[in-house]
Design a protein around this motif. Structure first.
Motif, PDB file in Angstrom:
ATOM      1  N   GLY A 174      54.011 -27.558 -63.901  1.00  0.00           N
ATOM      2  CA  GLY A 174      54.041 -27.114 -65.287  1.00  0.00           C
ATOM      3  C   GLY A 174      53.544 -25.686 -65.376  1.00  0.00           C
ATOM      4  N   THR A 175      53.298 -25.237 -66.568  1.00  0.00           N
ATOM      5  CA  THR A 175      52.883 -23.865 -66.810  1.00  0.00           C
ATOM      6  C   THR A 175      51.376 -23.804 -66.968  1.00  0.00           C
ATOM      7  N   THR A 176      50.750 -22.916 -66.214  1.00  0.00           N
ATOM      8  CA  THR A 176      49.323 -22.667 -66.360  1.00  0.00           C
ATOM      9  C   THR A 176      49.176 -21.467 -67.283  1.00  0.00           C
ATOM     10  N   THR A 177      48.587 -21.660 -68.439  1.00  0.00           N
ATOM     11  CA  THR A 177      48.527 -20.587 -69.416  1.00  0.00           C
ATOM     12  C   THR A 177      47.369 -19.635 -69.186  1.00  0.00           C
ATOM     13  N   THR A 178      46.274 -20.107 -68.608  1.00  0.00           N
ATOM     14  CA  THR A 178      45.132 -19.239 -68.349  1.00  0.00           C
ATOM     15  C   THR A 178      44.558 -19.559 -66.987  1.00  0.00           C
ATOM     16  N   LEU A 179      44.475 -18.550 -66.145  1.00  0.00           N
ATOM     17  CA  LEU A 179      43.805 -18.686 -64.862  1.00  0.00           C
ATOM     18  C   LEU A 179      42.897 -17.482 -64.733  1.00  0.00           C
TER      19      LEU A 179
END
Length: 120
Positions: free
Chosen positions: A51-56
Motif C-alpha cells: 500500500g501507500t506509506t504517507t509519512t516516513l
C-alpha cells in the motif's frame, strides 16, 4: 457456540475490541485495519509494507545497505521535494560529494552548485 477465553474470563459473544493494550505479544499472523499507533516496533525478520506509506520520517543509523529493487514500468526511486531544502545530499563520511539543490542544480564535489552541473 464457540467460547473465547480473554484474560481468564470466557465470553460467548463475538470479540471485537476497539482498543487492545499488551506488554508482550507473540503471534504468527496479525491482521489489523484502521489507524494504529505503536511507540516502538522491533521487527527481527522481513518487513513487507503493501500500500501507500504517507509519512516516513526516520533516521537510519548503522545500516549495512539500503537497496531498492523494483520490477516496474516506473522509476525505482522518486524523491519529491516540495519545500525549499536541497533535494538530495550524498556524503562520504563528513564530506558532501554530490548535491541536488532546490531548483535542480547539481554539484559533484561541491555543495553549492551555481549551474545545472557544477564540478568541484
Amino acid at each position: 457456540m464457540a467460547l473465547t477465553r480473554v484474560s481468564r474470563h470466557i465470553i460467548d459473544e463475538p470479540f471485537n475490541p476497539t482498543t487492545v493494550s499488551a506488554t508482550d505479544v507473540t503471534a504468527t499472523n496479525i491482521n489489523a485495519s484502521g489507524i494504529g499507533t505503536v511507540g516502538t516496533l522491533r521487527v527481527t525478520g522481513d518487513l513487507t509494507v503493501e500500500g501507500t506509506t504517507t509519512t516516513l520520517d526516520s533516521i537510519l543509523t548503522e545500516v549495512d545497505r539500503l537497496e531498492v529493487s523494483a520490477n516496474s514500468t516506473v522509476a525505482a526511486g522518486i524523491i519529491t521535494q516540495t519545500g525549499s531544502g536541497d533535494i538530495l545530499n550524498l556524503f562520504d563520511g563528513a564530506s558532501e560529494v554530490f548535491t541536488v539543490k532546490d531548483g535542480g542544480n547539481v554539484g559533484i564535489g561541491t555543495d553549492n552548485p551555481v549551474d545545472q552541473l557544477t564540478l568541484g
